[in-house]
Design a protein around this motif. Structure first.
Motif, short mmCIF file in Angstrom:
data_model
loop_
_atom_site.label_atom_id
_atom_site.label_comp_id
_atom_site.label_asym_id
_atom_site.label_seq_id
_atom_site.Cartn_x
_atom_site.Cartn_y
_atom_site.Cartn_z
N VAL A 9 0.82 -1.21 0.00
CA VAL A 9 0.00 0.00 0.00
C VAL A 9 0.85 1.27 0.00
CG1 VAL A 9 -2.00 -1.14 1.06
CG2 VAL A 9 -0.40 0.14 2.50
N LEU A 10 2.10 1.18 0.47
CA LEU A 10 2.98 2.35 0.47
C LEU A 10 3.70 2.56 -0.86
CD1 LEU A 10 4.52 2.09 4.04
CD2 LEU A 10 3.02 3.92 3.18
N LYS A 11 3.78 1.50 -1.68
CA LYS A 11 4.51 1.60 -2.95
C LYS A 11 4.02 2.75 -3.83
CE LYS A 11 6.47 -1.12 -6.62
NZ LYS A 11 6.71 -2.43 -7.17
N PRO A 12 2.69 2.94 -4.01
CA PRO A 12 2.25 4.06 -4.84
C PRO A 12 2.62 5.44 -4.26
CG PRO A 12 0.47 2.48 -4.54
CD PRO A 12 1.58 2.07 -3.61
N ALA A 13 2.83 5.50 -2.95
CA ALA A 13 3.25 6.76 -2.31
C ALA A 13 4.76 6.95 -2.41
CB ALA A 13 2.81 6.78 -0.85
N GLY A 14 5.46 5.92 -2.91
CA GLY A 14 6.90 6.01 -3.09
C GLY A 14 7.71 5.90 -1.81
N GLN A 32 10.68 4.47 5.88
CA GLN A 32 10.53 5.89 5.54
C GLN A 32 9.20 6.42 6.05
OE1 GLN A 32 11.08 5.51 1.32
NE2 GLN A 32 13.26 6.02 1.42
N TYR A 33 8.15 5.66 5.86
CA TYR A 33 6.83 6.05 6.35
C TYR A 33 6.85 6.23 7.87
CZ TYR A 33 2.07 5.41 8.08
OH TYR A 33 0.89 5.55 8.77
N SER A 34 7.43 5.26 8.55
CA SER A 34 7.51 5.31 10.01
C SER A 34 8.26 6.56 10.47
CB SER A 34 8.19 4.04 10.53
OG SER A 34 8.28 4.06 11.93
N ALA A 35 9.38 6.85 9.80
CA ALA A 35 10.16 8.04 10.15
C ALA A 35 9.35 9.32 9.93
CB ALA A 35 11.46 8.08 9.34
N ALA A 88 2.88 16.39 2.52
CA ALA A 88 1.95 15.93 1.47
C ALA A 88 2.11 14.44 1.20
CB ALA A 88 2.17 16.73 0.19
N VAL A 89 3.34 13.99 1.09
CA VAL A 89 3.60 12.56 0.85
C VAL A 89 3.12 11.74 2.04
CG1 VAL A 89 5.43 10.84 0.58
CG2 VAL A 89 5.47 12.92 -0.80
N LEU A 90 3.39 12.23 3.26
CA LEU A 90 2.93 11.52 4.45
C LEU A 90 1.41 11.44 4.49
CD1 LEU A 90 3.29 10.14 7.17
CD2 LEU A 90 3.47 12.40 8.22
N ALA A 91 0.72 12.51 4.15
CA ALA A 91 -0.75 12.50 4.17
C ALA A 91 -1.29 11.41 3.25
CB ALA A 91 -1.31 13.86 3.78
N ASP A 92 -0.72 11.30 2.04
CA ASP A 92 -1.14 10.26 1.10
C ASP A 92 -0.82 8.87 1.64
OD1 ASP A 92 -1.91 9.01 -1.42
OD2 ASP A 92 0.24 8.85 -1.83
N ALA A 93 0.40 8.70 2.11
CA ALA A 93 0.82 7.39 2.63
C ALA A 93 0.01 6.98 3.84
CB ALA A 93 2.31 7.42 2.97
#
Length: 150
Positions: free
Chosen positions: A28-33, A38-41, A102-107
């Motif tokens: 699910v995180l792949k489309p957010a790149g 990285q998401y956790s951080a 912005a990337v975090l909001a999507d992810a």
């Protein structure tokens, strides 16, 4: 001969659940790149702006070298900015950039959908019990780890 059947080994069941969650979050995180690390951080940085890399590593449950690699990748993508601490010049404060937010909001929206789907499989009472039981697993395993040290 096995001293304990695999079906009775709680560690195998815990590992299976952890692997399934990790694989799903990766997908699910792949489309957010983003990777899970990285998401956790980014998520932890959103809650603790200005935190040091060492403190962030502890919060994300990774080693400092791992966190440094994660932060380098996030900085290269301009998702975070790092600057010297006002008083401790050898400590870098880390903050999300607008792009990082912005990337975090999507992810996060993607991960929250997964978390909600998982939570929906349990009643409120079952979820509370599961959290309590997993906490007890952590407590017992931390004690075992301490006893294993020479």
């Amino acid at each position: 001969m096995m001293s304990m059947p695999a079906s009775e080994r709680l560690g195998s069941h815990l590992k299976g659940a952890e692997q399934a969650l990790s694989a799903t979050k990766t997908a699910v995180l792949k489309p957010a790149g983003l990777t899970i690390a990285q998401y956790s951080a980014l998520l932890c940085l959103a809650g603790s702006p200005g935190i040091s890399a060492a403190a962030l590593a502890r919060l994300c449950r990774v080693t400092p070298p791992t966190m440094n690699a994660v932060l380098k990748n996030l900085q290269d993508r301009a998702l975070i900015a790092r600057s010297p601490h006002e008083w401790h010049r050898n400590v870098l404060e880390t903050r999300l950039t607008d792009e990082g937010r912005a990337v975090l909001a999507d992810a996060d929206a993607r991960v929250v959908r997964t978390e909600r789907a998982l939570a929906a499989e349990f009643t409120e009472e079952e979820r509370a019990t599961l959290v309590t039981l997993l906490g007890r697993c952590v407590d017992v395993l931390e004690l075992e780890k301490q006893h294993a040290r020479p």
